[in-house]
Design a protein around this motif. Structure first.
Motif, PDB file in Angstrom:
ATOM      1  N   GLN A   1       1.767  -5.420  -9.017  1.00 27.16           N
ATOM      2  CA  GLN A   1       2.147  -5.666  -7.626  1.00 27.16           C
ATOM      3  C   GLN A   1       3.387  -4.857  -7.246  1.00 27.16           C
ATOM      4  O   GLN A   1       3.462  -4.291  -6.149  1.00 27.16           O
ATOM      5  N   THR A   2       4.351  -4.793  -8.171  1.00 23.70           N
ATOM      6  CA  THR A   2       5.570  -4.009  -7.926  1.00 23.70           C
ATOM      7  C   THR A   2       5.233  -2.533  -7.733  1.00 23.70           C
ATOM      8  O   THR A   2       5.715  -1.889  -6.792  1.00 23.70           O
ATOM      9  N   VAL A   3       4.388  -2.005  -8.603  1.00 29.73           N
ATOM     10  CA  VAL A   3       4.009  -0.588  -8.529  1.00 29.73           C
ATOM     11  C   VAL A   3       3.247  -0.302  -7.242  1.00 29.73           C
ATOM     12  O   VAL A   3       3.466   0.722  -6.587  1.00 29.73           O
ATOM     13  N   ALA A   4       2.349  -1.210  -6.875  1.00 28.91           N
ATOM     14  CA  ALA A   4       1.553  -1.009  -5.659  1.00 28.91           C
ATOM     15  C   ALA A   4       2.452  -0.903  -4.433  1.00 28.91           C
ATOM     16  O   ALA A   4       2.210  -0.072  -3.546  1.00 28.91           O
ATOM     17  N   LYS A   5       3.505  -1.716  -4.383  1.00 31.00           N
ATOM     18  CA  LYS A   5       4.428  -1.662  -3.247  1.00 31.00           C
ATOM     19  C   LYS A   5       5.268  -0.389  -3.284  1.00 31.00           C
ATOM     20  O   LYS A   5       5.532   0.229  -2.247  1.00 31.00           O
ATOM     21  N   LEU A   6       5.702  -0.004  -4.485  1.00 30.21           N
ATOM     22  CA  LEU A   6       6.533   1.193  -4.609  1.00 30.21           C
ATOM     23  C   LEU A   6       5.781   2.455  -4.226  1.00 30.21           C
ATOM     24  O   LEU A   6       6.347   3.379  -3.634  1.00 30.21           O
ATOM     25  N   LEU A   7       4.508   2.505  -4.582  1.00 29.21           N
ATOM     26  CA  LEU A   7       3.733   3.727  -4.389  1.00 29.21           C
ATOM     27  C   LEU A   7       2.772   3.633  -3.212  1.00 29.21           C
ATOM     28  O   LEU A   7       1.917   4.499  -3.043  1.00 29.21           O
ATOM     29  N   SER A   8       2.922   2.606  -2.404  1.00 28.56           N
ATOM     30  CA  SER A   8       2.050   2.463  -1.237  1.00 28.56           C
ATOM     31  C   SER A   8       2.290   3.606  -0.250  1.00 28.56           C
ATOM     32  O   SER A   8       3.425   3.978   0.036  1.00 28.56           O
ATOM     33  N   ASP A   9       1.198   4.188   0.238  1.00 29.22           N
ATOM     34  CA  ASP A   9       1.304   5.281   1.204  1.00 29.22           C
ATOM     35  C   ASP A   9       2.010   4.809   2.472  1.00 29.22           C
ATOM     36  O   ASP A   9       1.690   3.755   3.020  1.00 29.22           O
ATOM     37  N   ASP A  10       2.972   5.575   2.915  1.00 29.71           N
ATOM     38  CA  ASP A  10       3.663   5.307   4.177  1.00 29.71           C
ATOM     39  C   ASP A  10       4.443   3.990   4.165  1.00 29.71           C
ATOM     40  O   ASP A  10       4.711   3.416   5.202  1.00 29.71           O
ATOM     41  N   ASN A  11       4.789   3.501   2.963  1.00 24.90           N
ATOM     42  CA  ASN A  11       5.572   2.261   2.911  1.00 24.90           C
ATOM     43  C   ASN A  11       7.017   2.506   3.303  1.00 24.90           C
ATOM     44  O   ASN A  11       7.696   1.616   3.818  1.00 24.90           O
ATOM     45  N   ASN A  12       7.509   3.726   3.050  1.00 28.04           N
ATOM     46  CA  ASN A  12       8.875   4.056   3.443  1.00 28.04           C
ATOM     47  C   ASN A  12       8.923   5.515   3.887  1.00 28.04           C
ATOM     48  O   ASN A  12       8.706   6.420   3.079  1.00 28.04           O
ATOM     49  N   ILE A  13       9.188   5.730   5.159  1.00 31.30           N
ATOM     50  CA  ILE A  13       9.139   7.088   5.717  1.00 31.30           C
ATOM     51  C   ILE A  13      10.316   7.941   5.257  1.00 31.30           C
ATOM     52  O   ILE A  13      10.332   9.151   5.518  1.00 31.30           O
ATOM     53  N   PHE A  14      11.292   7.349   4.564  1.00 27.43           N
ATOM     54  CA  PHE A  14      12.462   8.106   4.134  1.00 27.43           C
ATOM     55  C   PHE A  14      12.384   8.544   2.667  1.00 27.43           C
ATOM     56  O   PHE A  14      13.240   9.288   2.209  1.00 27.43           O
ATOM     57  N   LEU A  15      11.376   8.071   1.926  1.00 21.66           N
ATOM     58  CA  LEU A  15      11.217   8.482   0.534  1.00 21.66           C
ATOM     59  C   LEU A  15      10.642   9.891   0.470  1.00 21.66           C
ATOM     60  O   LEU A  15       9.736  10.234   1.227  1.00 21.66           O
ATOM     61  N   SER A  16      11.134  10.686  -0.455  1.00 19.49           N
ATOM     62  CA  SER A  16      10.639  12.052  -0.621  1.00 19.49           C
ATOM     63  C   SER A  16       9.638  12.112  -1.771  1.00 19.49           C
ATOM     64  O   SER A  16       9.484  11.162  -2.541  1.00 19.49           O
ATOM     65  N   SER A  17       8.965  13.250  -1.896  1.00 21.67           N
ATOM     66  CA  SER A  17       8.018  13.442  -3.002  1.00 21.67           C
ATOM     67  C   SER A  17       8.744  13.397  -4.344  1.00 21.67           C
ATOM     68  O   SER A  17       8.183  12.943  -5.345  1.00 21.67           O
ATOM     69  N   ASN A  18      10.009  13.852  -4.381  1.00 21.02           N
ATOM     70  CA  ASN A  18      10.779  13.785  -5.619  1.00 21.02           C
ATOM     71  C   ASN A  18      11.105  12.342  -5.995  1.00 21.02           C
ATOM     72  O   ASN A  18      11.110  11.977  -7.172  1.00 21.02           O
ATOM     73  N   ASP A  19      11.385  11.522  -4.974  1.00 22.21           N
ATOM     74  CA  ASP A  19      11.634  10.101  -5.237  1.00 22.21           C
ATOM     75  C   ASP A  19      10.388   9.444  -5.821  1.00 22.21           C
ATOM     76  O   ASP A  19      10.459   8.671  -6.772  1.00 22.21           O
TER      77      ASP A  19
END
Length: 529
Positions: free
Chosen positions: A481-499
């Motif tokens: 569940q934690t991973v799904a939230k972290l890697l959810s598409d468009d969950n955070n518009i400020f995260l970069s591909s490096n993040d």
């Protein structure tokens, strides 16, 4: 010829509004998308940004475009030098007022005190008088102009330099005021580089009125974001991170390279609240927390350790859970005190029911790299204490074999016809062997395990194994569940591909440990069949 671009205003929510602004600001920019989006986040949160990088890497462009998203926004840009004076930053002294009214006031029109977005290049070259005034401007958003106090409209101060502040020169306080710190380098990708040098100049379209950030909207976003809550998973991660940073600071000799002041934590919390709000959430989650990797480094050399501290603070719960499970498994395998350990419930090796292969070997079941055989003479000499061994491919027998190493005697690969030699740690358990911490059962002659007369009923042991399996499943479910939230598409518009890549690396490492623990549990269940 300049290329004209269009942008469609869609701003029915703060998230869509910000996405449109980021899309507009990114036009014709290569590998600076993350800096642009973080600069916009800083501006809405009312925080400041520092950009570290050489000249010609679009640092000033970030500030110039940021100014244009604010309705009637004003900007102030200046390149510092050791000869810069306060007049050049805060405005010249009004000679007429000094002469006619005996008032020492500056003419601030067009200078920093009246700007919404400020960009100061080579900031560390500024003299003490400028630095001291900047501290007041940043801290309180006021400017003392003669006998009056000016409330300045500055939403963000972006500073830049190709170096960090020198130590022991009194720059620590000013450096601490820049919450977000990012590295701005030259374009790395060849594809992006050639697009940049061959591309036509992009003419930014004028923003539709609906996309401008007005003073009223700015105040609304700031006020509403202050009501954002925080998820318990983030609270737990912060607790772990604080301990890890404190530990790094002590190991570093208290040089303040990992020090995070209470003021910075407070500002970091506001940044996370703003990120959550602009992403349409009512609570700070781990994606907002990850943005702080750009806030808590004080030295470039410390960045890898800080990144590791952040990712390990997120995975701390699952790793501690796996450690607890591993401990329980070891107790099941070797305990002589807890009721019904495996070592007591299964007949001893002297009376084992292991099936022999080629007269000299036992087959290690469920070994991940394929059928592997263990010398039965080596097994008889094993104890519950780990010892060195080797696993290799016997080219003469065409099979993988595990042998213990004799202390003081080198393993002769030639005489053993050995290839692909790998060192392993070997430990005895009653119905098999523990290799590199993972228990494996030996193939048996019969389908069932004979219990010793004194072993008693086996049900309690199965209950303990079942309890461990249930605990493992709960940890796995929480982690997924934690991973799904972290890697959810468009969950955070400020995260970069490096993040995201940083998260993926952490997830891969944790999943490897999950797989190892799962193998251990599977093998234990096989031993009990």
């Amino acid at each position: 010829m300049a290329k004209k671009l269009k942008i469609t205003p869609v701003n029915d929510t703060p998230k869509k509004h910000i996405q449109c602004l980021i899309e507009w600001m990114r036009q014709g920019v290569y590998e600076k998308e993350h800096i642009i989006s973080m600069a916009l986040l800083c501006a809405v949160a009312g925080e400041n940004m520092f950009l570290l990088g050489p000249p010609g890497t679009a640092k000033s462009m970030v500030a110039s475009r940021l100014k244009m998203v604010f309705k009637d926004g004003k900007s102030f840009d200046y390149l510092m030098s050791r000869f810069s004076t306060p007049d050049e930053i805060f405005g010249p002294i009004s000679i007429s007022r000094l002469k006619n009214e005996d008032r020492y006031e500056r003419l601030t029109t067009g200078y920093l005190p009246e700007a919404d977005v400020v960009f100061l290049d080579e900031i560390w070259k500024a003299g003490p008088s400028i630095q001291n005034t900047l501290l007041t401007v940043i801290n309180e958003h006021i400017f003392h102009n003669g006998g009056q106090i000016m409330h300045i409209p500055m939403k963000v101060l972006i500073a830049a330099s190709n170096e960090l502040p020198a130590k022991d020169e009194g720059l620590e306080a000013l450096w601490d005021r820049f919450l977000v710190r990012m590295v701005s380098n030259c374009i790395e990708s060849d594809a992006a580089f050639f697009k940049m040098i061959k591309g036509v100049k992009v003419e930014l379209p004028e923003l539709p009125d609906s996309l401008y950030i007005t003073n009223e909207l700015y105040s609304q976003w700031q006020n509403e974001s202050e009501g954002i809550g925080i998820q318990e998973s983030v609270v737990s991660a912060i607790k772990v991170l604080r301990k890890k940073l404190d530990s790094l600071e002590k190991e570093d000799g208290n040089q303040l390279r990992y020090y995070v002041s209470d003021r910075r934590w407070r500002k970091a919390y506001r940044l996370m609240q703003t990120s959550a709000y602009l992403n349409g959430r009512d609570e700070i989650d781990l994606t907002d927390y990850l943005l702080l990797i750009h806030s808590f480094w004080n030295d470039v050399d410390c960045i890898p350790n800080v990144l590791n501290a952040f990712t390990s603070s997120i995975s701390d719960k699952i790793l501690k859970g796996l450690s607890k499970i591993d401990k329980s498994i070891r107790q099941l395998m070797t305990s002589n005190h807890s009721p019904q350990p495996i070592a007591q419930s299964i007949s001893s090796s002297e009376n084992n029911d292991f099936k022999e292969h080629d007269y000299f070997y036992y087959l290690v079941e469920n070994y991940p790299e394929g059928d592997t055989y263990f010398s039965k003479w080596d097994y008889a000499a094993l104890s519950n204490q780990p010892r060195d061994g080797v696993r290799y491919y016997d080219r003469k027998r065409n099979k993988f074999i595990v042998h213990t190493l004799v202390p003081g005697r080198l393993f002769d690969a030639t005489s053993q016809n050995a290839a692909n030699v790998t060192k392993v740690k070997i430990q005895k358990c009653s119905n098999g062997v523990i290799i590199d911490g993972i228990p494996y059962a030996f193939q048996r002659k019969s389908a069932t395990i004979e219990l010793s007369a004194s072993s008693g009923p086996i049900l309690p042991l199965y209950q303990r194994v079942s309890s461990i399996q249930s605990l493992f499943k709960n940890f796995v479910d929480d982690w997924e569940q934690t991973v799904a939230k972290l890697l959810s598409d468009d969950n955070n518009i400020f995260l970069s591909s490096n993040d995201v890549a940083l998260v993926n690396k952490m997830v891969k490492e944790v999943n490897e440990q999950l797989k190892t623990t799962e193998v251990k549990l599977t093998n234990i269940v096989m031993m009990l069949k």
